[in-house]
Design a protein around this motif. Sequence first.
Motif, short mmCIF file in Angstrom:
data_model
loop_
_atom_site.label_atom_id
_atom_site.label_comp_id
_atom_site.label_asym_id
_atom_site.label_seq_id
_atom_site.Cartn_x
_atom_site.Cartn_y
_atom_site.Cartn_z
N LEU A 486 4.21 -4.66 1.92
CA LEU A 486 3.04 -4.43 0.87
C LEU A 486 1.72 -3.97 1.27
O LEU A 486 1.16 -3.00 0.81
CB LEU A 486 2.86 -5.70 0.18
CG LEU A 486 2.08 -5.62 -1.02
CD1 LEU A 486 2.33 -4.65 -1.90
CD2 LEU A 486 1.91 -7.15 -1.69
N ALA A 487 1.21 -4.65 2.51
CA ALA A 487 0.10 -4.18 3.12
C ALA A 487 0.08 -2.56 3.51
O ALA A 487 -0.81 -1.73 3.28
CB ALA A 487 -0.48 -5.10 4.49
N GLN A 488 1.08 -2.18 4.21
CA GLN A 488 1.38 -0.97 4.49
C GLN A 488 1.44 0.10 3.32
O GLN A 488 0.64 1.17 3.42
CB GLN A 488 2.63 -0.73 5.46
CG GLN A 488 2.72 -1.21 6.58
CD GLN A 488 3.86 -1.13 7.41
OE1 GLN A 488 4.89 -0.54 7.07
NE2 GLN A 488 4.03 -1.79 8.67
N THR A 489 1.83 -0.24 2.31
CA THR A 489 2.00 0.53 1.23
C THR A 489 0.80 0.65 0.51
O THR A 489 0.13 1.75 0.31
CB THR A 489 2.90 -0.26 -0.03
OG1 THR A 489 4.27 -0.33 0.81
CG2 THR A 489 3.01 0.84 -1.13
N GLU A 490 0.15 -0.49 0.58
CA GLU A 490 -1.50 -0.34 0.00
C GLU A 490 -2.21 0.48 0.85
O GLU A 490 -3.15 1.19 0.49
CB GLU A 490 -1.89 -2.01 -0.17
CG GLU A 490 -1.22 -2.63 -1.14
CD GLU A 490 -1.72 -3.96 -1.28
OE1 GLU A 490 -2.73 -4.36 -0.30
OE2 GLU A 490 -1.46 -4.91 -2.35
N ALA A 491 -2.06 0.19 2.33
CA ALA A 491 -3.03 1.25 3.04
C ALA A 491 -2.51 2.75 2.75
O ALA A 491 -3.68 3.64 2.98
CB ALA A 491 -2.64 0.89 4.46
N ALA A 492 -1.53 2.98 2.56
CA ALA A 492 -1.13 4.47 2.55
C ALA A 492 -1.55 5.03 1.27
O ALA A 492 -2.18 6.10 1.10
CB ALA A 492 0.60 4.29 2.56
N ALA A 493 -1.49 4.19 0.17
CA ALA A 493 -2.14 4.56 -1.12
C ALA A 493 -3.57 4.81 -0.94
O ALA A 493 -4.30 5.75 -1.78
CB ALA A 493 -1.68 3.56 -2.27
N LYS A 494 -4.22 3.72 -0.51
CA LYS A 494 -5.57 4.05 -0.15
C LYS A 494 -5.83 5.29 0.66
O LYS A 494 -6.71 6.17 0.21
CB LYS A 494 -6.16 2.63 0.51
CG LYS A 494 -7.74 2.66 0.66
CD LYS A 494 -8.06 1.34 1.28
CE LYS A 494 -9.70 1.25 1.48
NZ LYS A 494 -10.14 0.11 1.96
N ALA A 495 -5.23 5.47 1.66
CA ALA A 495 -5.66 6.47 2.54
C ALA A 495 -5.28 8.05 1.69
O ALA A 495 -5.76 9.06 1.74
CB ALA A 495 -4.46 6.69 3.71
N GLU A 496 -4.22 8.10 0.89
CA GLU A 496 -3.85 9.31 -0.01
C GLU A 496 -5.04 9.37 -0.86
O GLU A 496 -5.41 10.54 -1.23
CB GLU A 496 -2.34 8.91 -0.49
CG GLU A 496 -2.22 9.98 -1.55
CD GLU A 496 -0.56 9.81 -2.23
OE1 GLU A 496 -0.10 10.71 -2.88
OE2 GLU A 496 -0.25 8.63 -2.01
N ALA A 497 -5.40 8.24 -1.30
CA ALA A 497 -6.43 8.52 -2.64
C ALA A 497 -7.62 8.95 -1.89
O ALA A 497 -8.56 9.92 -2.28
CB ALA A 497 -6.94 7.05 -3.19
N GLU A 498 -8.14 8.43 -0.49
CA GLU A 498 -9.10 9.07 0.18
C GLU A 498 -9.04 10.52 0.40
O GLU A 498 -10.05 11.44 0.57
CB GLU A 498 -9.43 8.30 1.28
CG GLU A 498 -10.01 6.83 1.09
CD GLU A 498 -10.09 6.02 2.36
OE1 GLU A 498 -9.65 6.83 3.51
OE2 GLU A 498 -10.66 5.04 2.35
N GLN A 499 -7.56 10.87 0.77
CA GLN A 499 -7.56 12.15 1.16
C GLN A 499 -7.75 13.32 -0.24
O GLN A 499 -7.98 14.50 -0.01
CB GLN A 499 -6.11 12.49 1.52
CG GLN A 499 -5.85 12.02 3.07
CD GLN A 499 -4.44 12.09 3.37
OE1 GLN A 499 -3.66 12.48 2.71
NE2 GLN A 499 -4.42 11.65 4.86
N HIS A 500 -7.42 12.94 -1.20
CA HIS A 500 -7.57 13.56 -2.59
C HIS A 500 -9.15 13.95 -2.72
O HIS A 500 -9.51 15.01 -3.16
CB HIS A 500 -7.12 12.84 -3.66
CG HIS A 500 -5.62 13.06 -3.93
ND1 HIS A 500 -4.96 14.32 -4.07
CD2 HIS A 500 -4.63 11.96 -3.43
CE1 HIS A 500 -3.59 14.19 -4.32
NE2 HIS A 500 -3.31 12.85 -3.89
N HIS A 501 -9.90 12.94 -2.43
CA HIS A 501 -11.33 13.05 -2.54
C HIS A 501 -11.99 13.71 -1.47
O HIS A 501 -13.00 14.61 -1.51
CB HIS A 501 -11.95 11.77 -3.12
CG HIS A 501 -11.57 11.11 -4.12
ND1 HIS A 501 -12.14 11.66 -5.57
CD2 HIS A 501 -10.52 10.09 -4.32
CE1 HIS A 501 -11.33 10.95 -6.22
NE2 HIS A 501 -10.54 10.02 -6.09
N HIS A 502 -11.38 13.48 -0.21
CA HIS A 502 -12.04 14.08 0.78
C HIS A 502 -11.10 15.13 1.52
O HIS A 502 -10.47 14.42 2.65
CB HIS A 502 -12.56 13.14 1.89
CG HIS A 502 -13.61 12.06 1.29
ND1 HIS A 502 -15.01 12.38 0.95
CD2 HIS A 502 -13.47 10.67 0.51
CE1 HIS A 502 -15.42 11.42 0.33
NE2 HIS A 502 -14.58 10.40 0.23
#
Length: 541
Positions: A486-502
Motif C-alpha cells: 500500500l505504501a509503495q502504491t501510494e508513493a508511486a501515485a504521488k510521484a506520478e502526480a508530481e510528474q504531471h505537474h513538473h
Amino acid sequence: MAVDTPPSLLSQLQLLNRLPMQQKFGLMVAAAAIIAILVGAWIWETTPDYRVLYSNLSDKDGGAIIASLQQLNVPYKFAEGGGALLVPADMVHEARLKLASQGLPKSSLVGFELMENEKFGTSQFQEQVNYQRALEGELAKTIQSLSSVQSARVHLAIPKPSVFVREQEKPSASVLLDLYPGKPLDQAQVSAIAHLVSSSISDLSVKNVTIVDQNGNLLSQPIDALLNSGMDPGQMKYIQETERSYIKRIEDILTPVVGANNVRAQVTADLDFSQVENTSESFRPNQDPAGAAVRSQQVSETNSSSEQKASGVPGSLSNQPPAPVSAPVASPSKPTSTSGNTSNTQKDSTTNYELDKTIQHTKHPVGNIKRLSVAVVVNYDRKVDAKGKVSFKPLPPGEIGQINDLVKETMGFNATRGDTLNIVNTAFTAPETEVIPPLPWWKQPEITALATTIAKNLAIAAIVGYLIFGIIRPALKNIKLQAVELAQTEAAAKAEAEQHHHVPSIPMHDEGQSVEAARELARQNPQLVANVIKGWVAGNE
C-alpha cells in the motif's frame, strides 16, 4: 528511486480493518487463547499446595476455626465431602500454633473446667449434674489418651446417698470406645480401663463397669464368670508364654547346627494350676530319759504316825505339847515303833518330759509342668557340588541322635512325668513366592512426576508457540506485506502526480541535442519517462 519506509501504526490498524471477517475472527481467537493459556499457567504455577489442617471437626469448632483463619488472612478450602479443612502447606504449622493459642479446636468433652463458670444462685441439683458431667468428661479424656482409642464416651449412674443402710445402691458406669481401625484392645487393656474407671468413683466395683466398642461388642466380661467356667485368661497366657519359651530355646540351639530356616519346633505344655497346701505333725520315738528335756517334775512325800491317847487328869502338864519324836534311820517300807508309836512315810515323784514334735506346712507352687510334648522337624542337608548344582540329602543317623540329645537337654526331658519327643528329618517345601519385577526407571514415581510436569510445560509451550508462529505471526506478516504494498502504491501515485505537474523541459533549438537529452533522461529515470508516456497516452497528447 522510491525508498520503502516501514508502515506506521495507523496504517497497520487501517490494514487490519481492511482484513476479511474470517481473518479478524481467527486473530481474536488466537489472541484470547494465548492470554487464557498464559493466565492459566501462571495460576497453576502460583497456586500453593494445600495440606490438611484439621479433620473430623464439629460444626461449632469448624465455624470458630474459619472465623479465626479469616482474621489471620490465611487462605483455606474444604476437601471433597467437607471432611477436612485444608490450608497452604507452608502455613500448616503456623496456623495450628496460632489457633492453639486461641484454644481452638475446642474439645467436645468438657472436664472440670465446667466448674469454673459456676453462676451465683445455682441449685444443688444443677451443681451435682455439672460435677457428674465434669467427671465423665475427665474420664473420657483420660481414656482417649490411649493409643488404640480414637474417642470415648463415659456415662455414670451415681445414686443419691441415703441415710438408710439397706437402701444404699452401688454406682455403675458404661464406657463406649471408638477404636482405630486395626488396633483392637486385648483383655489386659480392657481390664485396665475398667479398673481406671472404678478407681475414680467411690464405691464403684469393677463388676459394675461395662465397656462396649463402636461395633456393639461387649469387651468387659465378669471375672467371676470366667473363673467359674474354668477359663482364666491369665493362665492361658502363661501357658502360651511357656510354650513359646521352649520353642525359642530349641530353635536357638539347633539353628547353628542345621542352619537358619531349617528347623521348626512346636511344644505342648500341660501345666498344673491347682493350689495345694499340706500341714503335717510328726513325733519322734521316746528318747533316753537322761538325754531328754524335763518339762515339769512333781515330788510329794507323806508321813503318818500312830500314838497312845492322853489319859489322866487334865492339867497344865497334860496340855503341854509332846516332846519331839526322833525316828531311827530305817527302810521307808519298814514301819518302826518306839515306845508304842508307829510312823509311815510315802513319797510320789512325777516327771514330764518335752515331746519331740515336728509341724510342717507346705504350699505347692502353681503352674508346675505336668507333661511336655515336643515335635521337631529338621530340613534335609543342602549340598552344592563343584558345578554349582544344589541337592538335598537326609541327615545321617548319628547327627539325628545328636539333635535328639540336644533337644532333650534343652527341654529338660523327664520320662517319669510322661514327656514325649519326636524328631522328623524331611525336606522342606519351598514357599511359592510371586516374583515382582522391579519397576523400570521411567515408571519410578519421581521420574513420573517430573515427566508429568515437563510434559505439561511443553504442552503449554507448544500451544503458545503454535498460536504465535502458526497463526499470529503469518497474519502479522501478511498485514505487514499489505502495508508495504500500500505504501509503495501510494508513493508511486504521488510521484506520478508530481510528474504531471513538473515535467522537465527539453530545449528545442537543436533536434539532435533534444533527442540526446531525452535518451539521457530515459537512462537516468526510466520510471519517469514511462509515466510521462502514460500521461501522454491517457491525455491523447
